[in-house]
Design an enzyme around this catalytic site. Structure first.
Site, PDB file in Angstrom:
ATOM      1  CG  HIS A   1      -1.904   1.067   1.327  1.00  0.00           C
ATOM      2  ND1 HIS A   1      -2.130   1.784   2.476  1.00  0.00           N
ATOM      3  CD2 HIS A   1      -2.783   1.547   0.414  1.00  0.00           C
ATOM      4  CE1 HIS A   1      -3.102   2.655   2.265  1.00  0.00           C
ATOM      5  NE2 HIS A   1      -3.514   2.542   1.016  1.00  0.00           N
TER       6      HIS A   1
ATOM      7  CG  HIS B   1      -3.611   9.753   0.555  1.00  0.00           C
ATOM      8  ND1 HIS B   1      -4.420  10.458   1.424  1.00  0.00           N
ATOM      9  CD2 HIS B   1      -4.182   8.536   0.405  1.00  0.00           C
ATOM     10  CE1 HIS B   1      -5.438   9.692   1.785  1.00  0.00           C
ATOM     11  NE2 HIS B   1      -5.326   8.528   1.174  1.00  0.00           N
TER      12      HIS B   1
HETATM   13  O1  G3P Z   1      -6.646   1.858  -3.112  1.00  0.00           O
HETATM   14  C1  G3P Z   1      -6.882   1.397  -1.837  1.00  0.00           C
HETATM   15  C2  G3P Z   1      -6.620   2.423  -0.774  1.00  0.00           C
HETATM   16  O2  G3P Z   1      -5.412   3.058  -1.023  1.00  0.00           O
HETATM   17  C3  G3P Z   1      -7.733   3.442  -0.681  1.00  0.00           C
HETATM   18  O3  G3P Z   1      -7.592   4.344   0.370  1.00  0.00           O
HETATM   19  O4  G3P Z   1      -7.004   6.485   1.378  1.00  0.00           O
HETATM   20  O5  G3P Z   1      -5.319   4.684   1.323  1.00  0.00           O
HETATM   21  O6  G3P Z   1      -5.948   5.865  -0.764  1.00  0.00           O
HETATM   22  P1  G3P Z   1      -6.410   5.380   0.573  1.00  0.00           P
HETATM   23 MG    MG Z   2      -4.752   4.690  -2.219  1.00  0.00          MG
END
Ligand code: G3P
Ligand code: MG
Length: 252
Positions: A10, A52
């Site tokens: 992630h 982000h």
């Molecule tokens: O793509 C999955 C996840 O990354 C979505 O949430 O806020 O971490 O971008 P976020």
């Molecule tokens: Mg994400």
């Protein structure tokens, strides 16, 4: 239905490195990950960059908006110090730099299109056009799905614009909670997968999504026990922050 790796790092390196940076990508690779999720937003000059939050303050110090800042200015900003002094000076990378890194290292990408508010359609269109150019050879050669990135977004409009611009690059729709019309939305986007919050997913929903013929991807799973549980529900893949606890071969 899911032609991609099952365990995905992630934001690059999860919590082990500054998110959405090349240092994060190197960290994921060092932990053996050949699959990564990251977030892409447009700069003021419409260059896709990894980011982000639409505003500064958390991962980049100071005040201001990404949508009001050029990619050259972003490249001079410090997106690493918040995570630790060893990452000081780590820049905000351009999307194309990260694609180059991933291609060089055989890393599959889940490209989350993360528009600044008000920039949904243009972000989807520009990210899709940039990706279409960066993967022109693969697209011309009729590449297998695993050789192409998978777009995802919480923004229907961003994905619809990506669909118009680069229909051959697959899409997954991101939904925190499944609305009653989730299947209509997936069909309308000609999506291949539904991406959702594992904390709100039920086994019945997982079954329905799989029976409808879609890939099912969850975010963000950081506990091995929970990861094992949702895999038994038929979840195809998930991203994790805990590259130290959940390795790339976890589901093997
Ligand atoms: O793509 C999955 C996840 O990354 C979505 O949430 O806020 O971490 O971008 P976020
Ligand atoms: Mg994400």
């Amino acid at each position: 239905m899911w032609f991609y790796p099952k365990i995905v790092a992630h934001r690059g390196g999860g919590t082990l490195a500054p998110e959405n940076t090349l240092a994060g990508m190197r960290c994921g690779l060092a932990h053996g990950f050949r699959a990564v999720e990251f977030d892409v937003m447009l700069s003021a000059d419409n260059i896709p960059v990894l980011m982000h939050d639409p505003q500064f303050g958390r991962t980049v110090p100071g005040h201001g908006q990404v949508a009001m800042t050029t990619a050259a200015e972003l490249a001079g900003m410090d997106a690493g110090s918040w995570r630790g002094p060893e990452f000081a000076g780590e820049p905000v990378p351009k999307y194309e730099q990260v694609v180059a890194f991933c291609k060089e290292n055989g890393i599959w990408m889940n490209v989350e299109i993360k528009p600044s508010p008000g920039f949904e359609a243009i972000t989807g269109a520009v990210v899709a056009e940039t990706t279409r150019k960066l993967f022109a050879q693969e697209l011309a050669a009729g590449a297998a799905p695993s050789e192409l990135p998978l777009f995802s977004s919480f923004s229907f409009d961003a994905l619809a614009a990506a669909q118009d611009t680069a229909p051959d690059i697959p899409r997954g729709f991101l939904l925190d909670i499944l609305p009653p019309d989730w299947l209509d939305k997936l069909r309308s986007l000609d999506a291949v997968a539904l991406h959702t919050n594992h904390k709100k997913l039920t086994p019945d929903q997982a079954r329905a999504i799989k029976e409808a013929g879609y890939g099912l991807f969850c975010y963000t799973v950081n506990e091995p026990e929970r990861a094992r549980e949702i895999l038994t529900w038929g979840v195809d893949a998930f991203c994790t922050d805990r590259l130290d606890l959940i390795g790339p071969d976890f589901a093997a």
